[in-house]
Design a protein around this motif. Structure first.
Motif, PDB file in Angstrom:
ATOM      1  N   THR A 126      82.172  22.996   2.421  1.00  0.00           N
ATOM      2  CA  THR A 126      81.831  23.739   3.012  1.00  0.00           C
ATOM      3  C   THR A 126      81.949  25.336   2.511  1.00  0.00           C
ATOM      4  N   SER A 127      81.875  26.064   4.091  1.00  0.00           N
ATOM      5  CA  SER A 127      81.830  27.544   3.575  1.00  0.00           C
ATOM      6  C   SER A 127      83.285  27.606   2.404  1.00  0.00           C
ATOM      7  N   ARG A 128      83.274  28.946   2.183  1.00  0.00           N
ATOM      8  CA  ARG A 128      83.643  28.951   0.139  1.00  0.00           C
ATOM      9  C   ARG A 128      85.550  29.112   1.608  1.00  0.00           C
ATOM     10  N   TYR A 129      85.938  29.685   2.733  1.00  0.00           N
ATOM     11  CA  TYR A 129      87.051  29.961   3.218  1.00  0.00           C
ATOM     12  C   TYR A 129      87.844  28.994   3.910  1.00  0.00           C
ATOM     13  N   ASP A 130      87.102  27.436   3.850  1.00  0.00           N
ATOM     14  CA  ASP A 130      87.291  25.692   4.512  1.00  0.00           C
ATOM     15  C   ASP A 130      86.963  25.364   3.614  1.00  0.00           C
ATOM     16  N   ALA A 131      85.858  25.353   2.710  1.00  0.00           N
ATOM     17  CA  ALA A 131      86.250  24.029   1.967  1.00  0.00           C
ATOM     18  C   ALA A 131      86.758  22.871   1.728  1.00  0.00           C
ATOM     19  N   ARG A 132      86.162  22.279   2.901  1.00  0.00           N
ATOM     20  CA  ARG A 132      85.874  20.573   3.159  1.00  0.00           C
ATOM     21  C   ARG A 132      84.863  19.772   2.319  1.00  0.00           C
ATOM     22  N   THR A 133      84.923  18.533   1.936  1.00  0.00           N
ATOM     23  CA  THR A 133      84.549  18.595   0.509  1.00  0.00           C
ATOM     24  C   THR A 133      84.381  16.456   1.120  1.00  0.00           C
ATOM     25  N   TYR A 134      82.584  16.597   0.765  1.00  0.00           N
ATOM     26  CA  TYR A 134      82.151  14.831   0.706  1.00  0.00           C
ATOM     27  C   TYR A 134      81.781  14.975  -0.398  1.00  0.00           C
ATOM     28  N   TYR A 135      81.889  12.999  -0.524  1.00  0.00           N
ATOM     29  CA  TYR A 135      81.589  13.090  -1.663  1.00  0.00           C
ATOM     30  C   TYR A 135      80.886  11.417  -1.829  1.00  0.00           C
ATOM     31  N   SER A 136      79.762  11.067  -2.282  1.00  0.00           N
ATOM     32  CA  SER A 136      78.787   9.942  -2.480  1.00  0.00           C
ATOM     33  C   SER A 136      79.580   9.019  -2.913  1.00  0.00           C
ATOM     34  N   ASP A 137      80.058   7.637  -2.521  1.00  0.00           N
ATOM     35  CA  ASP A 137      80.647   6.601  -3.023  1.00  0.00           C
ATOM     36  C   ASP A 137      79.887   6.905  -4.526  1.00  0.00           C
ATOM     37  N   SER A 138      79.369   6.850  -5.166  1.00  0.00           N
ATOM     38  CA  SER A 138      78.429   6.866  -6.106  1.00  0.00           C
ATOM     39  C   SER A 138      79.586   7.064  -6.889  1.00  0.00           C
ATOM     40  N   VAL A 139      80.277   9.245  -6.655  1.00  0.00           N
ATOM     41  CA  VAL A 139      80.968   9.103  -7.454  1.00  0.00           C
ATOM     42  C   VAL A 139      82.266   9.754  -7.016  1.00  0.00           C
ATOM     43  N   LYS A 140      82.560   9.028  -6.336  1.00  0.00           N
ATOM     44  CA  LYS A 140      84.029   9.733  -5.563  1.00  0.00           C
ATOM     45  C   LYS A 140      84.939   8.807  -6.390  1.00  0.00           C
ATOM     46  N   GLY A 141      86.096  10.424  -6.802  1.00  0.00           N
ATOM     47  CA  GLY A 141      87.240   9.751  -7.923  1.00  0.00           C
ATOM     48  C   GLY A 141      86.798  10.476  -9.335  1.00  0.00           C
ATOM     49  N   ARG A 142      85.507  10.063  -9.348  1.00  0.00           N
ATOM     50  CA  ARG A 142      85.295  11.129 -10.742  1.00  0.00           C
ATOM     51  C   ARG A 142      84.865  12.629 -10.639  1.00  0.00           C
ATOM     52  N   PHE A 143      83.713  12.848  -9.584  1.00  0.00           N
ATOM     53  CA  PHE A 143      83.196  14.360  -9.365  1.00  0.00           C
ATOM     54  C   PHE A 143      83.910  14.926  -7.965  1.00  0.00           C
ATOM     55  N   THR A 144      84.176  16.372  -8.838  1.00  0.00           N
ATOM     56  CA  THR A 144      84.632  17.322  -8.106  1.00  0.00           C
ATOM     57  C   THR A 144      84.314  18.716  -7.658  1.00  0.00           C
ATOM     58  N   ILE A 145      83.629  18.671  -6.378  1.00  0.00           N
ATOM     59  CA  ILE A 145      83.396  20.188  -6.087  1.00  0.00           C
ATOM     60  C   ILE A 145      84.200  20.979  -5.848  1.00  0.00           C
ATOM     61  N   SER A 146      83.829  22.367  -6.436  1.00  0.00           N
ATOM     62  CA  SER A 146      84.494  23.839  -5.912  1.00  0.00           C
ATOM     63  C   SER A 146      83.790  24.723  -5.947  1.00  0.00           C
ATOM     64  N   TRP A 147      84.550  26.253  -4.630  1.00  0.00           N
ATOM     65  CA  TRP A 147      84.162  26.895  -4.758  1.00  0.00           C
ATOM     66  C   TRP A 147      84.239  27.789  -5.497  1.00  0.00           C
ATOM     67  N   ASP A 148      84.466  29.495  -6.128  1.00  0.00           N
ATOM     68  CA  ASP A 148      84.330  30.314  -6.730  1.00  0.00           C
ATOM     69  C   ASP A 148      84.518  31.441  -5.888  1.00  0.00           C
ATOM     70  N   ASN A 149      85.093  31.571  -5.406  1.00  0.00           N
ATOM     71  CA  ASN A 149      84.824  32.476  -4.430  1.00  0.00           C
ATOM     72  C   ASN A 149      83.948  34.572  -5.006  1.00  0.00           C
ATOM     73  N   ALA A 150      85.055  34.071  -6.209  1.00  0.00           N
ATOM     74  CA  ALA A 150      84.711  36.122  -6.165  1.00  0.00           C
ATOM     75  C   ALA A 150      84.443  35.547  -7.424  1.00  0.00           C
ATOM     76  N   LYS A 151      83.135  35.087  -7.851  1.00  0.00           N
ATOM     77  CA  LYS A 151      81.611  35.004  -8.086  1.00  0.00           C
ATOM     78  C   LYS A 151      80.475  34.836  -7.432  1.00  0.00           C
ATOM     79  N   ASN A 152      81.629  33.810  -6.506  1.00  0.00           N
ATOM     80  CA  ASN A 152      79.849  33.466  -5.520  1.00  0.00           C
ATOM     81  C   ASN A 152      79.827  32.196  -6.437  1.00  0.00           C
TER      82      ASN A 152
END
Length: 130
Positions: A51-77
């Motif tokens: 979700t948006s940069r100031y909330d950052a809730r995440t979803y992962y599919s079963d195929s990648v859960k536990g191996r992949f991580t999504i994140s925002w760098d707010n300063a760099k958009n």
């Protein structure tokens, strides 16, 4: 909004890569983002959304859960996808996408009709060798 992806390449099974998606042109703070992947002959798969940069809730599919991580760098958009323990079946073209934060992160990744509302990057190829 424009998106520029980078970070794809060739890696051995078990290795790691980090994909980056630099965004410009946001007109609001309420943009969500996601990573999708596609192999020839198959539908595009939503693997991780945030979700948006100031909330950052995440979803992962079963195929990648536990191996992949999504994140925002707010300063760099920029939104990142850290990929660990890569497998040959992770080989695909990876796309980032963004859109106004109007649906749940799961819906953004899973509901194909939402994708028409998103802005897409050009894609970056990830190849995992066995």
């Amino acid at each position: 909004v424009q998106l520029v992806e980078s970070g794809g390449g060739l890696v051995k099974s078990g290795g790691s890569l980090r994909l980056s998606c630099a965004a410009s042109g946001f007109t609001s703070d309420h943009y969500a983002a996601g990573w999708f992947r596609q192999v020839p002959g198959k539908e595009r798969e939503g693997i991780s959304c945030i979700t948006s940069r100031y909330d950052a809730r995440t979803y992962y599919s079963d195929s990648v859960k536990g191996r992949f991580t999504i994140s925002w760098d707010n300063a760099k958009n920029t939104v990142y996808l850290e990929m660990n323990s890569l497998k040959p079946e992770d080989t695909a073209v990876y796309y980032c996408a963004t859109g106004l934060d109007l649906v749940t992160v799961q819906d953004m990744c899973v509901r194909t009709e939402v994708r028409d509302l998103l802005t897409w990057g050009q894609g970056t190829l990830v190849t995992v060798s066995s």
